[in-house]
Design a protein around this motif. Structure first.
Motif, PDB file in Angstrom:
ATOM      1  N   PRO A  56       0.942  -1.326   0.157  1.00  0.00           N
ATOM      2  CA  PRO A  56       0.145  -0.045   0.120  1.00  0.00           C
ATOM      3  C   PRO A  56       0.805   1.342  -0.110  1.00  0.00           C
ATOM      4  N   VAL A  57       0.393   2.249  -0.475  1.00  0.00           N
ATOM      5  CA  VAL A  57       1.207   3.637  -0.455  1.00  0.00           C
ATOM      6  C   VAL A  57       1.295   4.187   0.981  1.00  0.00           C
ATOM      7  N   PRO A  58       2.385   4.588   1.198  1.00  0.00           N
ATOM      8  CA  PRO A  58       2.505   4.993   2.554  1.00  0.00           C
ATOM      9  C   PRO A  58       1.853   6.255   2.815  1.00  0.00           C
TER      10      PRO A  58
ATOM     11  N   ALA B  83       6.184   8.403   0.117  1.00  0.00           N
ATOM     12  CA  ALA B  83       5.552   7.730  -0.941  1.00  0.00           C
ATOM     13  C   ALA B  83       6.249   8.569  -2.299  1.00  0.00           C
ATOM     14  N   ALA B  84       6.793   9.615  -2.051  1.00  0.00           N
ATOM     15  CA  ALA B  84       7.420  10.287  -3.059  1.00  0.00           C
ATOM     16  C   ALA B  84       8.782   9.641  -3.629  1.00  0.00           C
ATOM     17  N   LYS B  85       9.405   8.709  -2.745  1.00  0.00           N
ATOM     18  CA  LYS B  85      10.449   8.026  -2.999  1.00  0.00           C
ATOM     19  C   LYS B  85      10.137   6.740  -3.666  1.00  0.00           C
TER      20      LYS B  85
ATOM     21  N   ALA C 191       9.792  -0.150  -7.846  1.00  0.00           N
ATOM     22  CA  ALA C 191       9.244   0.358  -8.530  1.00  0.00           C
ATOM     23  C   ALA C 191       7.586  -0.420  -8.828  1.00  0.00           C
ATOM     24  N   LEU C 192       7.955  -1.766  -9.019  1.00  0.00           N
ATOM     25  CA  LEU C 192       6.554  -2.708  -9.325  1.00  0.00           C
ATOM     26  C   LEU C 192       6.121  -2.949  -8.023  1.00  0.00           C
ATOM     27  N   LEU C 193       6.861  -3.249  -7.064  1.00  0.00           N
ATOM     28  CA  LEU C 193       6.016  -3.520  -5.849  1.00  0.00           C
ATOM     29  C   LEU C 193       5.496  -2.255  -4.797  1.00  0.00           C
ATOM     30  N   GLY C 194       5.903  -1.048  -5.499  1.00  0.00           N
ATOM     31  CA  GLY C 194       5.438  -0.013  -4.881  1.00  0.00           C
ATOM     32  C   GLY C 194       6.031   0.379  -3.624  1.00  0.00           C
ATOM     33  N   LEU C 195       7.364   0.177  -3.396  1.00  0.00           N
ATOM     34  CA  LEU C 195       8.122   0.358  -2.077  1.00  0.00           C
ATOM     35  C   LEU C 195       9.047   1.773  -2.379  1.00  0.00           C
ATOM     36  N   PRO C 196       9.070   2.519  -1.451  1.00  0.00           N
ATOM     37  CA  PRO C 196      10.034   3.650  -1.461  1.00  0.00           C
ATOM     38  C   PRO C 196      11.471   3.027  -1.579  1.00  0.00           C
TER      39      PRO C 196
ATOM     40  N   PRO D 174       7.557   1.998   5.271  1.00  0.00           N
ATOM     41  CA  PRO D 174       8.120   0.882   4.160  1.00  0.00           C
ATOM     42  C   PRO D 174       9.194   1.334   3.436  1.00  0.00           C
ATOM     43  N   ALA D 175       9.951   0.308   2.786  1.00  0.00           N
ATOM     44  CA  ALA D 175      11.189   0.847   2.093  1.00  0.00           C
ATOM     45  C   ALA D 175      11.775  -0.602   1.395  1.00  0.00           C
ATOM     46  N   LEU D 176      12.461  -0.295   0.213  1.00  0.00           N
ATOM     47  CA  LEU D 176      13.435  -1.055  -0.272  1.00  0.00           C
ATOM     48  C   LEU D 176      14.620  -0.428  -0.144  1.00  0.00           C
TER      49      LEU D 176
END
Length: 329
Positions: A24-26, A32-34, A89-94, A139-141
């Motif tokens: 989910p989007v943080p 979220a911008a990252k 990018a594909l998983l939606g992780l900052p 959340p983050a990668l």
């Protein structure tokens, strides 16, 4: 409405596709911008599918499971960091890419206590998160780039985070635990006689905390595919010539024979960015590919490698196509 999913295809066609739910989007707009934008021209040569295999197993879970952290090792310009960024990018992780150069101190990465004005003419000390700690708030990668260029103090500071303990202990007494929505990756160059200044053999205890995968140079077919996806109007004869040049130069780079080996590979940056730009610049030249080679490739090559680069050029191309490279020009 169910969570959005993304499908990862095996480029070899040997294994079934893997579908994973995006994160989910943080709530935090800054985090979220990252989240990176997917690269519409990116071609998965298999690394994203391998990442997805590990992610799928992690999500299934099993007794005694400890999260595995993946490090990708390969020569410069093979697209290691770009693979990891596109997975985020594909998983939606900052996405947090943190280069671990020898000059970076653990206090910069973990954090430190700093003095701040208290608004009354005095000062007070406050803890300030470093780059890694900030990313771990999730959340983050987190991509720890250039792992084998890190100093010993940095590596030891990360040991607990990357093993079964799964946490970072701050000097304040706070324990920052590895969250379920944080993924840790790394990249490194091979440690050999190449000119990768500052690299070293990875500490064995630290290396044991990673799954290390090798990434080699792309094949001729893969290079053709990447060029066709990114530059659909580039004429086929130019695509073929660039792909052959790249494969031959990089075969010389990988050669064990010191007499024929070059020390500068033809990186994906040259193949996918510099050469096509040169073709645009010199589109009206009698030999656009030759001009692009002279002005956008050779300046990046060590002087003692240029003779061999020219040998490859003469063996593979000699004279490039004598026409405009792009059908839209």
């Amino acid at each position: 409405m169910g969570a959005e999913t993304v499908k990862f295809e095996d480029p070899t066609g040997e294994n079934p596709p893997i579908e994973l739910e995006r994160f989910p989007v943080p709530d935090d707009p800054q985090r979220a911008a990252k989240i990176p934008e997917p690269d519409p021209h990116y071609v998965d040569l298999g690394m994203l599918y391998r990442f997805a295999q590990v992610e799928a197993v992690r999500r299934e879970g099993y007794d005694g499971m400890v999260p595995l952290h993946v490090a990708v090792r390969g020569h410069m310009g093979t697209g290691k960091d770009h693979d990891i960024e596109q997975f985020a990018a594909l998983l939606g992780l900052p996405y947090y890419r943190i280069p671990l150069t020898g000059e970076v101190r653990d206090v910069t990465l973990i954090g430190s206590t700093q003095l701040h004005g208290d608004g009354m003419g005095g000062t007070e000390s406050r803890w300030q998160d470093g780059e890694i700690t900030r990313a771990l708030r999730g959340p983050a990668l987190l991509n720890l780039s250039e792992l084998n260029a890190a100093g010993a103090e940095t590596l030891f500071a990360l040991h607990g985070l990357l093993d079964r303990y799964g946490a970072l202990d701050l000097p304040t007494g706070e324990t920052v635990r590895l969250r379920d929505d944080v993924r840790i990756f790394g990249t490194m160059n091979p440690t050999d006689l190449r000119d990768y200044a500052g690299t070293q053999t990875l500490n064995k205890a630290f290396a044991d905390r990673w799954v290390i995968w090798e990434k080699g140079f792309p094949t001729e077919d893969q290079i053709r595919r990447m060029l066709e996806v990114r530059y659909p109007t580039l004429h086929r004869d130019f695509v073929e010539a660039i792909a052959r040049l790249a494969v031959e130069v990089n075969a010389s780079f990988d050669s064990p024979d010191a007499g024929t080996r070059v020390e500068t590979p033809l990186s994906l940056r040259s193949i996918l960015d510099r050469i096509p730009t040169g073709l645009r610049v010199y589109a009206t030249a009698p030999d656009p590919l030759r001009k692009a080679w002279e002005e956008f490739v050779l300046p990046h090559v060590d002087r003692y490698d240029r003779d061999h680069y020219e040998t490859v050029w003469n063996a593979v191309v000699r004279n490039g196509p004598a026409r405009r490279p792009f059908s839209d020009s």
